[in-house]
Design an enzyme around this catalytic site. Structure first.
Site, PDB file in Angstrom:
ATOM      1  N   TYR A 147      -1.319   7.873  -3.266  1.00 18.31           N
ATOM      2  CA  TYR A 147      -1.392   7.285  -4.606  1.00 18.31           C
ATOM      3  C   TYR A 147      -2.611   7.811  -5.368  1.00 18.31           C
ATOM      4  O   TYR A 147      -2.609   7.874  -6.588  1.00 18.31           O
ATOM      5  CB  TYR A 147      -1.528   5.760  -4.500  1.00 18.31           C
ATOM      6  CG  TYR A 147      -0.219   4.993  -4.436  1.00 18.31           C
ATOM      7  CD1 TYR A 147       0.979   5.626  -4.122  1.00 18.31           C
ATOM      8  CD2 TYR A 147      -0.195   3.627  -4.696  1.00 18.31           C
ATOM      9  CE1 TYR A 147       2.161   4.909  -4.051  1.00 18.31           C
ATOM     10  CE2 TYR A 147       0.987   2.905  -4.638  1.00 18.31           C
ATOM     11  CZ  TYR A 147       2.164   3.549  -4.319  1.00 18.31           C
ATOM     12  OH  TYR A 147       3.331   2.831  -4.267  1.00 18.31           O
ATOM     13  N   GLY A 148      -3.655   8.126  -4.611  1.00 18.62           N
ATOM     14  CA  GLY A 148      -4.940   8.483  -5.225  1.00 18.62           C
ATOM     15  C   GLY A 148      -4.879   9.648  -6.194  1.00 18.62           C
ATOM     16  O   GLY A 148      -5.741   9.816  -7.045  1.00 18.62           O
ATOM     17  N   ASN A 192      -6.597   0.023  -3.177  1.00 18.78           N
ATOM     18  CA  ASN A 192      -7.586   0.036  -4.257  1.00 18.78           C
ATOM     19  C   ASN A 192      -7.083   0.788  -5.485  1.00 18.78           C
ATOM     20  O   ASN A 192      -7.376   0.399  -6.610  1.00 18.78           O
ATOM     21  CB  ASN A 192      -8.879   0.715  -3.780  1.00 18.78           C
ATOM     22  CG  ASN A 192      -9.788  -0.240  -3.056  1.00 18.78           C
ATOM     23  OD1 ASN A 192     -10.657  -0.846  -3.647  1.00 18.78           O
ATOM     24  ND2 ASN A 192      -9.566  -0.406  -1.761  1.00 18.78           N
ATOM     25  N   THR A 193      -6.326   1.862  -5.251  1.00 18.98           N
ATOM     26  CA  THR A 193      -5.853   2.664  -6.382  1.00 18.98           C
ATOM     27  C   THR A 193      -4.925   1.814  -7.257  1.00 18.98           C
ATOM     28  O   THR A 193      -5.094   1.746  -8.481  1.00 18.98           O
ATOM     29  CB  THR A 193      -5.122   3.920  -5.868  1.00 18.98           C
ATOM     30  OG1 THR A 193      -5.903   4.519  -4.840  1.00 18.98           O
ATOM     31  CG2 THR A 193      -4.882   4.915  -6.973  1.00 18.98           C
ATOM     32  N   CYS A 238     -11.268   2.032  -0.479  1.00 21.75           N
ATOM     33  CA  CYS A 238      -9.904   2.477  -0.205  1.00 21.75           C
ATOM     34  C   CYS A 238      -9.510   1.779   1.089  1.00 21.75           C
ATOM     35  O   CYS A 238     -10.299   1.760   2.048  1.00 21.75           O
ATOM     36  CB  CYS A 238      -9.850   3.989  -0.028  1.00 21.75           C
ATOM     37  SG  CYS A 238      -8.237   4.592   0.534  1.00 21.75           S
ATOM     38  N   THR A 239      -8.317   1.198   1.112  1.00 16.04           N
ATOM     39  CA  THR A 239      -7.958   0.395   2.284  1.00 16.04           C
ATOM     40  C   THR A 239      -7.666   1.255   3.517  1.00 16.04           C
ATOM     41  O   THR A 239      -7.498   0.724   4.615  1.00 16.04           O
ATOM     42  CB  THR A 239      -6.759  -0.523   1.962  1.00 16.04           C
ATOM     43  OG1 THR A 239      -5.697   0.281   1.434  1.00 16.04           O
ATOM     44  CG2 THR A 239      -7.151  -1.586   0.971  1.00 16.04           C
ATOM     45  N   HIS A 240      -7.594   2.578   3.346  1.00 16.75           N
ATOM     46  CA  HIS A 240      -7.472   3.438   4.526  1.00 16.75           C
ATOM     47  C   HIS A 240      -8.818   3.558   5.273  1.00 16.75           C
ATOM     48  O   HIS A 240      -8.843   3.866   6.456  1.00 16.75           O
ATOM     49  CB  HIS A 240      -7.054   4.857   4.114  1.00 16.75           C
ATOM     50  CG  HIS A 240      -5.584   5.016   3.863  1.00 16.75           C
ATOM     51  ND1 HIS A 240      -4.958   4.468   2.769  1.00 16.75           N
ATOM     52  CD2 HIS A 240      -4.614   5.663   4.565  1.00 16.75           C
ATOM     53  CE1 HIS A 240      -3.670   4.795   2.811  1.00 16.75           C
ATOM     54  NE2 HIS A 240      -3.438   5.522   3.894  1.00 16.75           N
ATOM     55  N   ASP A 262       0.845  -1.187   0.000  1.00 19.35           N
ATOM     56  CA  ASP A 262       0.000   0.000   0.000  1.00 19.35           C
ATOM     57  C   ASP A 262       0.887   1.245   0.000  1.00 19.35           C
ATOM     58  O   ASP A 262       2.096   1.164   0.179  1.00 19.35           O
ATOM     59  CB  ASP A 262      -0.901  -0.003   1.250  1.00 19.35           C
ATOM     60  CG  ASP A 262      -1.874   1.162   1.228  1.00 19.35           C
ATOM     61  OD1 ASP A 262      -2.541   1.362   0.193  1.00 19.35           O
ATOM     62  OD2 ASP A 262      -1.956   1.891   2.229  1.00 19.35           O
ATOM     63  N   SER A 263       0.212   2.413  -0.196  1.00 20.10           N
ATOM     64  CA  SER A 263       0.961   3.662  -0.153  1.00 20.10           C
ATOM     65  C   SER A 263       1.366   4.034   1.272  1.00 20.10           C
ATOM     66  O   SER A 263       2.262   4.847   1.460  1.00 20.10           O
ATOM     67  CB  SER A 263       0.100   4.771  -0.740  1.00 20.10           C
ATOM     68  OG  SER A 263      -1.108   4.861  -0.011  1.00 20.10           O
TER      69      SER A 263
HETATM   70  N1  DGL Z   1      -5.080   3.006   0.524  1.00 17.63           N
HETATM   71  C1  DGL Z   1      -5.016   3.282  -0.854  1.00 17.63           C
HETATM   72  C2  DGL Z   1      -6.247   2.868  -1.596  1.00 17.63           C
HETATM   73  O1  DGL Z   1      -6.831   1.877  -1.192  1.00 17.63           O
HETATM   74  C3  DGL Z   1      -4.365   4.551  -1.327  1.00 17.63           C
HETATM   75  C4  DGL Z   1      -4.686   5.828  -0.680  1.00 17.63           C
HETATM   76  C5  DGL Z   1      -3.775   6.899  -1.232  1.00 17.63           C
HETATM   77  O2  DGL Z   1      -2.558   6.775  -1.074  1.00 17.63           O
HETATM   78  O3  DGL Z   1      -4.280   7.828  -1.876  1.00 17.63           O
HETATM   79  O4  DGL Z   1      -6.633   3.440  -2.579  1.00 17.63           O
END
Ligand code: DGL
Length: 254
Positions: free
Chosen positions: A33-34, A65-66, A176-178, A1-2
């Protein structure tokens, strides 16, 4: 992940598979990453996978997810010897088998939402489902900064969820995994009348099924290692929160 988001997935995998060792990579240097282009996300993702393959991983979970939206297919082709799992297909599978519905809301980063991947996959797999998507770009950086359960996070989240595009939904996918870290605020907003689906638990059971199917399950004592591309306090705190005090955290340059 990011960054810390994938820890929600790693934590669910740890609980479902206590004998599996986990090597986690948080690309904190390039977060979020988004907001990045698919080309850049592909470059970062490939480098991370090369690193994990050198560490002899039998499976790689793209816990973002991104990256799952824009890089999964390329990674799968570039790493044919390793089982690659994304965080989108397990959620689509759950939705199609266990929980179909007429109107589904999806929130995620700009990268995930603009890729259109959820709408495309839902349309392919589930008949008569309307998909309503909304990019919520402030959430991942907000969570990464530790605004998780306070007035700031509630205001930002409620502001997004009040948008007319999401009105009348029966379920919402936290794409989004966050976002599992703010799941309670989302549930509170909907007063438990809308099912909130996060990828972490769906991905963990998918990983378990896949390891069993491919005869790859381990019976050994698990070890956990964490690598980041830029050391941050918030990452260390979250890793300790999920994986106890004695975590092994290293900074690496890809
Ligand atoms: N946790 C990530 C996701 O699921 C990325 C969030 C990010 O870095 O923008 O998309």
């Amino acid at each position: 992940d990011s960054g810390i988001g994938g820890l929600t997935v790693a934590n669910a995998i740890k609980k479902a598979l206590p004998n599996e060792s986990i090597i986690y990579f948080g690309d904190t240097k390039h977060l979020p990453y988004g907001e990045k282009s698919p080309k850049t996300i592909n470059e970062y993702s490939k480098k991370i996978c090369d690193f994990l393959i050198k560490k002899n991983c039998k499976m790689i979970v793209i816990a973002c997810n991104t990256a799952s939206s824009v890089a999964y297919q390329n990674i799968k082709e570039a790493c044919p010897e390793t089982t690659i799992v994304n965080v989108i297909d397990p959620v689509i599978e759950y939705l199609s088998k266990e929980s179909p519905s007429k109107k589904v809301g999806i929130i995620g980063t700009k990268g995930t939402i603009n890729s259109g991947i959820y709408s495309k996959k839902i349309k392919e797999k589930i008949a008569n489902t309307q998909v309503r998507t909304l990019a919520t770009p402030l959430l991942a950086p907000m969570i990464e900064e530790g605004f998780i359960n306070d007035t700031i996070s509630k205001t930002v989240i409620n502001n997004y969820l009040e948008k007319p595009i999401l009105s009348g939904i029966e379920k919402i996918i936290l794409a989004c995994t966050h976002y599992p870290l703010i799941e309670n605020i989302v549930k509170e907003f909907y007063n438990n009348k809308v099912e909130v689906i996060d990828s972490a638990s769906q991905v963990a059971s998918y990983v378990k099924k896949t390891l069993e199917k491919e005869n790859l399950k381990s019976q050994q004592q698990a070890e956990y290692r964490f690598y980041v591309s830029d050391y941050t306090d918030s990452f260390e705190k979250s890793a300790k929160f999920f994986f106890n005090e004695n975590i092994h955290l290293e900074e690496v340059i890809l």
